[in-house]
Design an enzyme around this catalytic site. Structure first.
Site, short mmCIF file in Angstrom:
data_model
loop_
_atom_site.label_atom_id
_atom_site.label_comp_id
_atom_site.label_asym_id
_atom_site.label_seq_id
_atom_site.Cartn_x
_atom_site.Cartn_y
_atom_site.Cartn_z
N GLU A 414 -5.76 19.70 -8.69
CA GLU A 414 -6.61 20.58 -9.51
C GLU A 414 -6.64 20.16 -10.97
OE1 GLU A 414 -8.65 22.74 -8.56
OE2 GLU A 414 -7.98 23.74 -6.72
N GLU A 484 -4.91 21.37 1.62
CA GLU A 484 -4.44 22.76 1.66
C GLU A 484 -5.38 23.51 2.60
OE1 GLU A 484 -4.05 24.56 -2.28
OE2 GLU A 484 -3.24 22.68 -3.05
#
Ligand code: IPT
Length: 953
Positions: A414, A484
């Site tokens: 991220e 994820e």
């Protein structure tokens, strides 16, 4: 005249540091001397970076009034200051590279003597394995330098400064630094020297950096070893008869390393001055035919994201805790770890090599907070920060490159996109062409070798699997992994089995990594486990930090049991003909020779014989139909077979008999529940008696059944919303939890329309609805009896405009707690919901009411048992038609809903029982998608029955 300059220059300097040695390979041991500097250190915490000068670093400084802390450790978990939890928001104003004036600063001091046998000749290196977030170091009053990069090693040459005795090591640690902008991972902010500090003797001619290249040719079965070393020497592997110079390749027949068969060969790298033990695993990672292959075979990642966590020590983990993680993973069939979101303690990777886990090693990099400003000023797209990013990439790759378990490098998490990331990827590709590069944020896969996504819904995964997702030409040629998915926050995640089915169906899908391994709850005397906000943080993200498959104390949650079942490496299901099972080997590399199989039958849940089952040693992907032992005489009961795959011998991670996989099938179905009718209701004043039950004549509610007091039996549709019911605030308007509350499902009113007795039934007509709304549920309770047993049939007809599903649909009632503890039932064994019931094993079970509670860190709906045929508790036996969901708790669903921590819940004098006809699914919406449509509980006409009686034998 300026009286105050900003904090020490290095704190806000984007540069990675000064004075450190170039990064190099990490090894667990060698014959060179070393001295651990872990232990008790002196500590002084200041509120700002410049509150104190650096006089403390000079020998002789009086530390009489200083505190003490344990290193490795975080000072905020040792009584000084407090931890802060934010998900992606920086807990300080975003103005890179500036940090707040309030910058908790821990001055650490350690005195040490050299051991008597510390060699005179040579040099010495001082190694820090992890310091958050920025350190400045002095030895005996001389400044060595400073560094950032919290979860990365840093070394200084210190030989010239060492004294035989009375050395003073001083380390000033700032909580905030320019480096904090690169470390915005979703976790607690925990300053401190949290990994080992070690002094390493460097003999003349000792080993410098070295790179073990150990590949495997799956066609020839040969391994090729070449150890490149800065300092020349020899490499020996006695078992393979290898004795070669460094830099020289040698090819020999070997057994390959895989996560399933983690074959390591012990070797030695010997230079003139040092012998370093090597643990060599031969394997080749390649991107071929659009797939990640190891030794020629495509992998299927059955992974987890692992943060380092200990409920008392934070990210300061000891070896036993790391080993426990690895053992728990292996025992739950997990085969891969993404080291979210930073390189782990190096010993963890040694364990992954040894026990066998595929590792995606992720760099210590996240700048998620910049999403708030549309990624403007993101350091990863600002050339001034590139040296810091490259430094981080190099420190990870150089440290970890010799681990066979590491099969992919990840640039970070991220961090948006930008030229800094490209520079990292280029550097890594150049330094280690033998491993693919991963980074989820690179959606076009310009810099990466695998298409990686987080939390896509099932349907999108399937579209990608079929190549219907478009994307760049490069991306279309790459496999998909979910770095994820399945957000394990609170109760859940739901939908694992449905993802696994997709992974196993489509080649392009190479599996995924559940988010995440463990809840980061902090042990707390009043709260049980603390989460965000519990330390008075001004910005925080609550219990979003508790989203793991393990509770903070490493007790497996039902989510882990479910995951372990869903990813089991052997599939056992009904065969094509009666009396057979189909056994399929779902390993990528191993055959089944390490397993033995056991078949058993049960009649009405009671064991009825166990036999060995001979299953051929199937190779990967192969399957066979195997004949079951003959089913026993059913005696009119329901019959199931269960086949288990057990370890046939002791392995390093579990003993003989450990269950690796199981399957269950039904031979004889359950007979319909015998009718309970014929007795006539008798009205007597304000009561009605029907068979064993006495009712209130005005309300139609049962008062006692078989002499057992029954409180407030009525329809119940409410459940204490789970984190996944609540959903993440950025999710669309399909989040159920908020809608349920808005509609008022937690405050349903029960209007009594009629209490009627006819020939053989007591009928109670009601309408159940929330204030302020037209939507409601016409609910009729019809009671009958044969004189001994009492049958309740509930019919529900929705009325009005229902735009949301129901949380649950069933009845609830209260029993006296004093006489209700032991519960036994025939149904599913562990907690289960419609999309989390793969691991629900049918059988007879017993538990106390306390044990039926799943202790989610933030209390929420939990503990339902699936497919229950009957349950006995509090002096009652309750059979269901059809099978039902059962739960019992020593508090109400409303109390459960109101609680913030486990310690808010205390047992009352009533045990509340829910018998549910249906439950809404769980899904993963606390971060990802909600339940699949087929697990929605849409209001529709329903009818279900329960038969109450006195428990028999
Ligand atoms: C994703 C993060 O990568 C991870 O660190 C964690 O925060 C997780 O979510 C949620 O627990 S980012 C998400 C906004 C997709």
């Amino acid at each position: 005249m300026s009286l105050r300059t900003p904090a020490d220059g290095h704190v806000e300097d984007v540069a990675p540091g000064r004075g450190t040695l170039p990064p190099r390979a990490r090894y667990a041991s060698s014959d060179a001397a070393s001295l651990s500097l872990n232990g008790r250190w002196r500590l002084r915490v200041s509120a700002t970076a410049d509150a104190e000068d650096d006089a403390f670093a000079r020998p002789g400084h009086d530390t009489g009034d200083w505190a003490e802390v344990t290193v490795p450790g975080h000072w905020v978990l040792q009584g000084h200051g407090a931890p802060i939890y934010t998900n992606h928001l920086y807990p300080f104003p975003v103005d890179p590279p500036h940090v707040p004036t309030e910058n908790p600063t821990g001055d650490h001091l350690r005195h040490f003597d050299l051991p008597g046998d510390w060699p005179d000749a040579g040099d010495a290196v001082l190694r820090f394995d992890g310091v958050e977030s920025c350190a400045r170091v002095w030895l005996n009053g001389t400044e060595l330098g400073d560094f950032k990069g919290s979860r990365l090693p840093h070394e200084f040459a210190v030989g010239h400064l060492l004294r035989p005795a009375g050395n003073v090591l001083a380390v000033r640690v700032h909580q905030w630094s320019a480096g904090s902008y690169l470390e915005d991972q979703d976790q607690w902010w925990l300053p401190g020297i949290f990994r080992d500090v070690t002094l390493l003797h460097r003999p003349p001619g000792s080993v410098g950096d070295f790179f073990v290249h150990a590949s495997y040719d799956h066609v020839t079965g040969a391994g090729t070893l070449r150890v490149d070393s800065d300092v020349p020497g020899r490499v020996t592997v006695p078992e393979l008869g290898v004795d070669v110079a460094t830099g020289e390749p040698v090819t020999v027949p070997v057994a390959p390393w895989t996560a399933e068969t983690p074959r390591l060969y012990d070797g030695v790298l010997a230079t003139a001055g040092e012998r370093v033990p090597l643990r060599i695993g031969f394997r080749t990672v390649a991107l071929e035919d659009g797939l990640i292959k190891v030794n020629g075979t495509p992998l299927l990642f059955k992974g987890v994201n692992r943060h380092e966590w200990h409920p008392r020590h934070g990210r300061a983990l000891d070896l036993d805790t790391m080993r426990e993680d690895v053992l728990l993973m292996k025992r739950h069939n997990i085969n891969a770890v993404r080291t979210s979101h930073y390189p782990p303690h190096p010993a963890f990777l040694d364990l992954c090599d040894e026990y066998g886990l595929w590792v995606i090693d992720e760099c210590d990099l996240e700048t998620h907070g910049f999403v708030e400003q549309d990624w403007r000023d993101n350091p990863v797209d600002d050339a001034r920060w590139t040296p810091a990013l490259l430094d981080r990439a190099a420190r990870m790759v150089e440290r970890d490159k010799n681990h066979p378990s590491v099969v992919m490098w990840s640039l970070g998490n991220e961090a948006g996109t930008g030229r800094g990331l490209t520079a990292m990827a280029d550097w890594i590709h150049d330094r280690d062409p033998a491993r693919p590069v991963h980074y989820e944020g690179d959606l076009d896969c310009r810099d990466t070798d695998v298409y990686s996504r987080m939390y896509p819904p099932h349907a999108e995964v399937e579209r990608i699997a079929r190549g219907l997702d478009g994307g760049t030409r490069r991306r279309r040629r790459l496999p998909l992994i979910l770095c994820e998915y399945a957000h394990a926050m609170g109760n859940g995640p739901g939908g694992l089995a449905d993802y696994q089915e997709l992974f196993e169906t489509y080649d392009r899908l190479q599996g995924g990594f559940v988010w995440e391994w463990i809840d980061h709850g902090i042990e707390h005397p009043e709260l049980g486990y603390a989460y965000g906000g519990d330390f008075g943080e001004e910005l925080h993200d609550g219990n979003f930090v508790c989203d793991g498959l393990l509770f903070p104390d490493r007790t497996p949650s039902p989510g882990l049991t479910e995951y372990g079942k869903v990813i089991e490496p052997v599939r056992i299901g009904p065969g094509g003909t009666d009396g057979t099972v189909r056994v399929t080997n779902r390993y990528d590399f191993a055959d089944l020779s390490h397993l033995e199989f056991e078949a058993s039958h049960q009649i009405d849940g009671r064991p009825a014989g166990t036999h060995r089952l001979t299953v051929p040693p199937l190779g990967p992907g192969e399957s066979a139909e195997v004949k079951l032992p003959p089913a026993p005489d059913d005696e009119g009961g329901e019959v199931q077979w269960t086949v288990r795959a057990l370890l046939a011998g002791d392995l390093s991670w579990a003993g003989r008999g450990h269950t690796v996989a199981w399957g269950q099938g039904t031979v004889v179905r359950r007979a319909p529940v015998a009718a309970a009718a014929g007795a006539r209701p008798a009205v007597d004043g304000d009561t009605v008696t029907l068979g064993p039950a006495v009712f209130d004549a005005r309300t139609g509610a049962p008062r006692t059944v078989a002499g057992v007091r029954v409180r407030d039996l009525r329809l119940d549709v409410w459940r204490a919303p789970t984190d996944n019911d609540h959903g993440a605030h950025w999710q669309s308007d399909v989040r159920c939890g908020p809608h349920w509350r808005e509609l008022g499902l937690h405050r349903m009113r029960h209007r009594l329309d009629a209490v009627e007795t006819d020939g053989e039934a007591l009928t109670v007509r009601t309408r159940v609805a929330p204030a302020g709304r037209e939507a409601g549920l016409r609910t009729v309770y019809r009671w009958t009896s044969d004189g001994e047993r009492l049958r309740l049939t509930v019919s529900v007809v929705p009325e009005g405009d229902w735009t949301v599903p129901l949380p649950r649909l069933g009845v609830r009632f209260g029993l006296d707690a004093a006489s209700t503890d032991a519960v036994s039932w025939f149904g599913g064994g562990g907690e289960a919901y419609p999309d989390t019931q793969a691991a629900s094993l049918l059988g007879r079970w017993e538990a106390g009411v306390a044990e039926l509670q799943t202790p989610y860190v933030r209390p929420q709906e939990n503990g339902a048992r699936a497919d229950v045929r009957w349950v006995e508790l509090g002096g009652l036996r309750i059979e269901g038609e059809p099978e039902f969901w059962f739960s019992a708790r020593p508090w109400t669903n409303e109390q459960l809903d109101a609680a913030r921590h486990r310690t808010d819940l205390t047992p009352g004098d009533t045990v509340w029982v829910n018998l549910d006809h249906r439950q809404h699914g769980i899904g993963s919406q606390s971060c990802g998608p909600g339940p699949l449509p087929r697990y929605f509980l849409w209001p529709e006409p329903a009818e279900f029955s329960f038969v109450f009686s006195v428990p028999g034998d």
